[in-house]
Structures are given as structure tokens and as C-alpha cells.
Design an enzyme around this catalytic site. Structure first.
Site: not given
Ligand code: GLA
Length: 413
Positions: A183, A243, A318
Site C-alpha cells: 500500500e 496494493d 487477499e
Molecule cells: C489490507 C491489508 C491486510 C488486511 C486487510 C483488511 O488489505 O493488506 O493485511 O489488514 O487490509 O483486513
């Protein structure tokens, strides 16, 4: 009766849709019979399929679970882990979890060790998340003898290097991929993070960096990660830049976030940074993130070529789909009405399938090698508290009561 049962059985066998079960479990979805635990999700796809192991501090979610619980063979979460051949810690390898809370203290490896040992004993690969991030990092890391009590660039670099070195001395080559920096790009304006969480950028600017040089800390992080991975038996460890909001174009400021992220990746390559791949977080919303746009994003970033001729690999690191759609005006909604829920869950299942089919095409083209979901069950998901506290969302493959959702069934179908 026999005839009806027979028809149900045939429908069940052909479609894997369990029309014969009576009550849907709480939270919608369909009940999955016991034996279906034998249908292992990751075996159905050629790329690696992983999941975040629910963490101890899951962004204030109402989860009663922690990593030790999930790794306990008797727990229902543990059974769900069988469906995945990669694991990532939701929180337990983040800087604030393993680093000392006060400068100079000891590292805490209890939960990260448990996860690594579990993965090795169960033949699963591990994604390391995350080395350098503005969030979930202790405050002392950014404080020091610089402007307004901030760390100087030298203090910051010394701490970054020490942290990266410590982690690789600990885990060497046992963790296959690391999110080296997460990020970096601002979500609301062009360029590197400048919002209240832009702590690295502030220190870069204090040190007189401008333009792309404000990303110098990212380059350094990759160089140290490679150096200390290699020095500790981790020459095969792959290093990722990750990101969110970069998987497709949307404009804020004078450029899209995707273009800024692309410029950063291209700049790192030009500087010969040892970057192996791009992690698209993949926090999507049903109806709001068309599969074609994400497909184009994967093509765009996987076309980036390192100086040694190797292209960047893409991982979806994610993945989840909120069933609340901004396009449908649900940005402020806490719940989805009961009469809409079943249709949403069916659409969610179709969307998961469309995305996995697209991921398979990318895998076949050598552009993508892993997809990880951000959690196991809807009940543990961070989306129950983001972007609104107290939401009831349904973003994953398993219900709150650990049964399979239609989305899971469409993926193993
Ligand atoms: C971001 C982070 C993760 C997590 C998510 C929300 O995507 O990379 O580590 O904190 O937010 O759970």
C-alpha cells in the site's frame, strides 16, 4: 417418494446443488453434507489456492477465533484449511505483531512459528505478509530526531534494514513469497501516500526527496529483502509489491491509482530492484468490479519485464467480494434484505466462478500462479466492520457456521 428422492439425488450428483436439504444454514447458502469435505478446493484448480488464517486481532471483527484456534486440529476452522494449499497469516507476521512494542525489546514469534510449523507439517506453502507497511507498525518505528519528532531517514533506514534482516534470519527460505512493501500509493490523490497514514512519504519529503525518489524506501526494502533472503538460504524466496484499488483504473487526483502503481513498478524495474511479482489484494465488490477489467489489469502488470527478461508474476493475495454494491447505492447499508440475499449469494457464486475461470486463463498464459482468499468464513471477515462497523457481509466461500456456500460449490463443480 422413492421417485422424488431419486430425482433429488440425480440433481444433487449432476449439479452439486443440494436441493434436497431442508433449512438453509444461518447466513444463507446451502448445507454441505459431511462427505463433501473430500472435495478439496485447491485440487480443482491448477494454480495455488490459499487463504488467510483468521488472526487474533481481526480488525475489530466479531471473531472469537485466533490463530492458535484455527490451527487446532479439533476446530472447525482447521477442517476448512484442508481446502487450501497456501496459507497467510491474517495478522501474525505484520510488523506490530512480531516487532517489540517498545524499541529495543524482543520479537514475538509465537503465532508466526505456529503457522509456519503447521504449514510445513501439512505440506502447504506460506505467503509472508508483510515486511514494510505504513499500517500495523509500532509508532516508535517512525519517531526520532527528525522534523516534528519524526525519524530521520537514516533512523528509518536503519530500522527497516534491521527488521528485514531479523525476519530473514528467523525464517530464511521457509516462506515462499514475501509482501515486501504494501500500500505505497495514495488512495485519494495522485502519487505516494500523503494521507494521515503516509508516514514513510513524510520522512522521504523531510529528507528532500521529490518525484519518484519519494519511493526510495521501497527500492531499499526490496534490496534488503533480497540480500537477507539470499544470505539465509532463501535464494528461491519471491518478493512482491502489493496494493489495493490498482487492479482496474479509477481516477483520483490527476491520474489513476493503477497508473501510479504501474509507474512505481516500472521505476523499480528500471532501478534493477529485485522484484518478482505484483500482489493484487483483490478486495472487490459484487457488481462493481467487472472481471474484464481485472483481467486487463493482470495483463498490464504481467507484461512488465525485468532486466533479466523475466516478466512479473501476478498473485491475487487477499480476495473477497463484498455483497454490498456501491453501484446499487448500498455504500451505507448495514444489511441486505432477506428477499435479496439468496439472489446475491447465487450471483456471488457465479462471480467467483467467472473470476476463477479467468484466473485459470492467466495461469495458462504464465501470468498468475496463486489466488488467496482473505479469510475462511463470512463470520471472520474484516468486511463485517469495513467500511462500516456492524455490517453483516458474506464475502467468502464458507458460512458463519462453517458449512460451504454456493460459491464454494461453484468452484469445485
Ligand atoms: C489490507 C491489508 C491486510 C488486511 C486487510 C483488511 O488489505 O493488506 O493485511 O489488514 O487490509 O483486513
Amino acid at each position: 417418494m422413492k421417485y422424488i428422492t431419486g430425482i433429488c439425488l440425480i440433481i444433487f450428483l449432476i449439479f452439486g446443488i443440494f436441493s434436497c436439504t431442508s433449512e438453509p444454514p444461518p447466513g444463507g447458502g446451502v448445507e454441505i453434507p459431511e462427505f463433501d469435505d473430500d472435495i478439496i478446493l485447491h485440487e480443482k484448480w491448477p494454480f495455488l489456492v490459499g487463504a488467510a488464517v483468521p488472526g487474533a486481532r481481526t480488525n475489530n471483527s466479531n471473531a472469537a477465533s485466533d490463530v492458535a484456534n484455527a490451527l487446532n486440529p479439533g476446530s472447525p476452522q482447521h477442517r476448512l484449511l484442508n481446502h487450501f494449499n497456501v496459507v497467510v497469516a491474517e495478522n501474525e507476521m505484520k510488523p506490530d505483531y512480531i516487532m517489540p512494542s517498545a524499541q529495543g525489546g524482543a520479537y514475538n514469534w509465537t503465532d508466526s512459528d505456529a503457522l509456519v510449523n503447521y504449514a510445513e507439517a501439512n505440506n502447504k506453502k506460506i505467503r509472508g505478509h508483510v515486511l514494510i507497511w505504513h499500517d500495523q507498525t509500532p509508532d516508535w518505528f517512525f519517531r526520532g530526531n527528525g522534523t516534528s519528532g519524526r525519524a530521520t531517514i537514516d533512523e528509518l533506514y536503519e530500522r527497516m534494514e534491521a527488521h528485514i534482516k531479523t525476519v530473514f534470519e528467523k525464517y530464511g527460505g521457509r516462506i515462499e513469497w514475501w509482501d515486501v512493501v504494501n500500500e505505497v500509493i495514495d488512495h485519494d490523490q495522485s502519487g505516494p501516500r500523503r494521507d494521515s497514514r503516509g508516514r514513510y512519504t513524510e520522512i522521504m519529503i523531510d529528507a528532500g526527496k521529490s518525484g519518484m525518489d519519494r519511493y526510495e524506501y521501497v527500492l531499499k526494502a526490496f534490496e534488503w529483502a533480497r540480500q537477507y533472503a539470499d544470505a539465509n538460504g532463501g535464494t528461491d524466496v519471491k518478493l512482491y509489491l502489493t496494493d489495493f484499488g490498482v487492479e482496474r483504473p479509477f481516477t483520483r487526483g490527476t491520474s489513476t491509482k493503477q497508473d501510479d502503481f504501474y509507474d512505481l513498478a516500472a521505476w523499480l524495474i528500471e532501478k534493477d530492484a529485485p522484484i518478482d511479482g505484483i500482489g493484487f489484494q483483490g478486495h472487490f465488490r459484487l457488481y462493481d468490479h467487472p472481471v474484464e477489467q481485472i483481467s486487463a489489469g493482470i495483463d498490464m502488470f504481467s507484461a512488465l519485464e525485468r532486466k533479466d527478461g523475466r516478466n512479473l508474476m501476478i498473485q491475487i493475495c487477499e480476495l473477497d467480494f463484498s455483497i454490498f454494491s456501491n453501484a446499487k447505492g448500498e455504500g451505507q447499508a448495514l444489511t441486505i434484505s432477506n428477499n435479496l440475499l439468496n439472489e446475491r449469494l447465487t450471483d456471488l457464486a457465479a462471480t467467483y466462478r467467472d473470476f476463477f475461470d479467468m484466473f485459470k486463463e492467466k495461469y495458462d498464459e504464465g501470468k498468475l500462479d496463486a489466488v488467496l482468499l482473505w479469510g475462511l468464513t463470512d463470520g471472520h471477515s474484516w468486511l463485517n466492520n469495513h467500511p462500516l462497523t456492524g455490517r453483516t457481509d458474506y464475502p467468502l466461500l464458507f458460512n458463519r457456521n462453517y458449512t460451504a456456500k454456493e460459491a464454494y460449490i461453484r468452484l469445485v463443480d
